[in-house]
Design an enzyme around this catalytic site. Structure first.
Site, PDB file in Angstrom:
ATOM      1  N   ASN A 161       0.859  -1.186   0.000  1.00 24.66           N
ATOM      2  CA  ASN A 161       0.000   0.000   0.000  1.00 24.66           C
ATOM      3  C   ASN A 161       0.891   1.230   0.000  1.00 24.66           C
ATOM      4  O   ASN A 161       1.355   1.688   1.050  1.00 24.66           O
ATOM      5  CB  ASN A 161      -0.915  -0.004   1.227  1.00 24.66           C
ATOM      6  CG  ASN A 161      -1.909  -1.136   1.150  1.00 24.66           C
ATOM      7  OD1 ASN A 161      -2.879  -1.073   0.394  1.00 24.66           O
ATOM      8  ND2 ASN A 161      -1.633  -2.217   1.886  1.00 24.66           N
ATOM      9  N   GLU A 162       1.135   1.730  -1.196  1.00 22.06           N
ATOM     10  CA  GLU A 162       2.049   2.846  -1.375  1.00 22.06           C
ATOM     11  C   GLU A 162       1.349   4.155  -0.990  1.00 22.06           C
ATOM     12  O   GLU A 162       0.128   4.182  -0.820  1.00 22.06           O
ATOM     13  CB  GLU A 162       2.496   2.908  -2.845  1.00 22.06           C
ATOM     14  CG  GLU A 162       3.243   1.661  -3.317  1.00 22.06           C
ATOM     15  CD  GLU A 162       4.662   1.550  -2.745  1.00 22.06           C
ATOM     16  OE1 GLU A 162       5.018   2.293  -1.806  1.00 22.06           O
ATOM     17  OE2 GLU A 162       5.420   0.697  -3.233  1.00 22.06           O
ATOM     18  N   PRO A 163       2.119   5.261  -0.850  1.00 27.05           N
ATOM     19  CA  PRO A 163       1.487   6.551  -0.553  1.00 27.05           C
ATOM     20  C   PRO A 163       0.310   6.806  -1.493  1.00 27.05           C
ATOM     21  O   PRO A 163       0.398   6.515  -2.692  1.00 27.05           O
ATOM     22  CB  PRO A 163       2.629   7.548  -0.794  1.00 27.05           C
ATOM     23  CG  PRO A 163       3.856   6.766  -0.455  1.00 27.05           C
ATOM     24  CD  PRO A 163       3.582   5.363  -0.921  1.00 27.05           C
ATOM     25  N   SER A 165      -2.601   5.353  -0.761  1.00 26.68           N
ATOM     26  CA  SER A 165      -3.560   4.275  -0.477  1.00 26.68           C
ATOM     27  C   SER A 165      -4.547   4.737   0.594  1.00 26.68           C
ATOM     28  O   SER A 165      -4.137   5.275   1.630  1.00 26.68           O
ATOM     29  CB  SER A 165      -2.828   3.024   0.026  1.00 26.68           C
ATOM     30  OG  SER A 165      -1.927   2.562  -0.931  1.00 26.68           O
TER      31      SER A 165
END
Ligand code: F6R
Length: 647
Positions: A161-163, A165
């Site tokens: 879950n990257e920035p 998300s």
């Protein structure tokens, strides 16, 4: 555990336990997982574990395997759900997370295959949405996750879950952040080979687990952990959403905790002992926060920023400012090997002996050059007897294309030359292997050796720029690296004795080594611990007692001003020499553009760091230099040679 934070933890929004080492932390976490499994077994129920991959949980999995083998912990009633998988990788692929879990845990314990769930990276693009819903349904059918293990990425990701998300995001397909792909480039032998997409549980999925356990080791995680634990909840740092969970714990080591307020500014969270390093840290932090030179700090600056007790302790603002200004000034030296015939009472390095034996360790080619090429250049110019030892060849970091280029060059040569057919046969074999190899296949020992030669040639050329005597440039080719692969290195006595014997042979007056000892499975972490073991072995020797050990920083975690014990200024011309030296490591170029927040080319990052150090000194009211390299003096506590053999 009581849920209310202590005074020291008042800024922390997630309960955090800090351990002296990752070994201690994983023992505690593994014991609690074992307790859960056994309790469930007694009740005739399954324990449902959410699992993570990456380097962080490796030691934990080893400890669980030990509990299985030595203490009879059975995994027959354990059901697992992994957080994520690279999209496009088949389960048997060596870098797939499914394969990782097999190698690191599953095949060593008695877990039934039917109980294992890792997202399938090969599901068709059209089927992904339905597949992800099904993954969530399976978690629900199993009764939900009891304990979810998490690592944290340098972007602040949990799972993938990257920035950006959302807190309510569910299991889905995501694009990987550039920094994440760059961090994985090593495993995939080049950033271009890293998959662009992954399937990951969502933040919302993770938050549904009954208990969350986040692990993190090493300095490179320190600043993102501070944002996650003490910052506000934001989707730019997805791990900050863990603050919402009432049963989330972080288990981290001292290096990873170093940016938390209780370590970074302990005076803000209660009474402190004003030992000299703490005083320097407090004054430098105050001056940096207020953007003032140290000598311009006033009584009210101290008083308004919680530092009145320091003034009570140390007397007047004026004398305190002068004291710290002098301390900082005394860290600066253009004579990293000592200034002959000078009064050295306030210099970081003694004047005698005038010509020193210096031993520099570089974990892989380029690491030491990034950290201290300018200083190396000076040591050589000042006629010290410098030996530069590359601990490993770095062959795992050479992209196939570099090998192709070298083969083509050699082929050209042999066509025009007398024609060494034996050599040609070997080249042909290598060319064929490169031709036939799928992007993620392992390199044969022959190809690895060839790639190692490429890096050695680059390293020799870069050392020549610095004026180093080529016969003093050593390639130790330690077996842990030559026989291993990233994240899966195993050290042996052979590795330990190679470093130990070298130190004993040279009996150096100065040793330079990179200081990222807390990163357990990185090449620099392992090299550091090998050097630490050698110090331990020779601690009683006379030469060792007079030996200064200097730690140079990694590009990712430059030393902050208050930590620096020696700062070596670089003139514009010296900085240009350093860059010239770094450019010779051409196989290490990356495709990522440089920005202040994301590291790009490693030499851009090094230049940026060296300029930034000079600017910090300037802003504190010290002389203004073009750039500076920085070093910390080794302290006992930083060189614990813990668990070398099990790296
Ligand atoms: C792995 C995962 C990632 C990692 C994170 C840290 O399954 O979900 O979030 O936990 O990238 O990676 P390491 O441990 O390699 O630093």
């Amino acid at each position: 555990m009581d849920n209310s934070p202590t005074e020291a933890e008042q800024y922390e929004r997630i309960r955090t336990r800090v351990f002296r080492s990752s070994d201690e932390a994983v023992r505690v976490v593994a014991a609690s997982i074992a307790r859960l499994i056994r309790e469930r077994q007694e009740e005739g129920r399954n324990a449902v574990l959410g699992l993570a991959t990456g380097s962080t949980p490796l030691k934990l999995y080893r400890e669980l395997i030990r509990l299985h083998r030595e203490e009879g912990l059975s995994f027959r009633s354990v059901v697992t759900f992994n957080l994520d998988e690279y999209y496009g990788l088949p389960p048997q692929h060596p870098e797939s997370y499914r394969q990782f879990m097999e190698v690191q845990l599953f095949k060593h314990v008695d877990i039934p295959t039917a109980n294992i769930h890792v997202p399938d990276g090969m599901v068709s693009r059209l089927g992904v949405f339905e597949y992800c819903l099904e993954y969530e349904r399976k978690i629900g059918d199993a009764g939900g996750v009891d304990v979810q293990l998490l690592g944290i990425g340098r972007t602040g990701h949990i799972g993938f879950n990257e920035p950006g998300s959302a807190i309510e995001s569910r299991t889905r397909m995501v694009a990987l952040d550039r920094l994440t792909r760059r961090d994985a480039a090593r495993d995939f032998r080049g950033e271009a080979n890293v998959p662009e997409y992954a399937i990951t549980m969502g933040v919302g999925t993770i938050l549904q687990a009954r208990e969350l356990t986040l692990l993190a080791w090493g300095e490179s995680k320190a600043s993102i952990l501070r944002a996650a634990i003490e910052g506000s909840q934001t989707d730019t740092v997805p791990a900050s959403f863990l603050q919402r969970h009432s049963n989330c714990r972080c288990y981290i080591d001292e290096a990873a905790a170093s940016e938390l307020t209780r370590f970074r500014s302990p005076w803000k969270v209660g009474p402190v002992e004003w030992a000299p390093p703490t005083v320097r840290k407090a004054v430098v932090s105050l001056a940096s926060d207020l953007k003032k030179a140290v000598l311009r700090l006033r009584d009210e600056d101290y008083a308004e920023n919680g530092l009145a007790p320091l003034l009570v302790e140390t007397g007047s603002t004026y004398s305190l400012n002068i004291r710290i200004f002098n301390e900082l000034q005394h860290t600066i030296t253009g004579w990293p090997g000592g200034k002959p015939n000078a009064d050295d009472s306030n210099r970081p390095v003694p004047a005698e002996p005038a010509q020193k034996r210096v031993l520099v360790f570089g974990p892989e080619p380029l690491d030491a050059e990034l950290g201290m090429a300018g200083t190396l250049h000076r040591l050589v110019r000042h006629q010290h007897d410098v030996t530069f030892a590359y601990v490993t060849s770095g062959n795992l970091g050479v992209p196939d294309n570099e090998a192709r280029m070298a083969i083509s060059l050699l082929n050209e040569l042999s066509v025009n030359g007398p024609g060494d057919t034996r050599g040609n046969n070997r080249l042909e074999q290598l060319a064929q292997e490169l031709e036939q190899k799928a992007p993620f296949d392992e390199d044969s020992p022959g190809l690895r050796q060839f790639k190692g030669l490429i890096r050695k040639a680059e390293a020799r050329a870069s050392c020549q720029v610095l004026g180093l005597d080529v016969s003093k440039v050593l390639f130790l080719d330690l077996p842990f690296y030559e026989l291993g692969r990233y994240r899966q290195f195993k050290t042996s006595d052979q590795d330990v004795s190679a470093i130990r014997d070298l130190c004993q042979r040279i009996q150096p007056h100065q040793i330079y080594v990179t200081g990222s000892g807390a990163e357990p499975s990185s090449v620099s972490g392992i090299s550091f611990r090998l050097v630490a073991a050698a110090f331990e072995a020779w601690s009683a020797e006379a030469w060792m007692k007079g030996c200064q050990i200097w730690l140079y920083p990694s590009s990712e975690r430059p030393w902050t001003t208050h930590e620096i014990d020696m700062a070596v200024p670089l003139s514009p011309a010296e900085l240009a020499v350093k860059l010239d030296c770094l450019y010779h490591h051409r196989s290490q170029r990356s495709q990522t553009p440089f920005s202040e927040t994301q590291s790009g080319e490693s030499w851009q990052q090094a230049e940026h760091n060296n300029r930034a150090t000079a600017q910090y000194y300037d802003r504190l009211g010290l002389p203004e230099y073009e750039a500076m390299e920085s070093f910390r003096r080794h302290k006992e506590s930083e060189l614990r040679p813990a668990s070398i053999a099990s790296s």
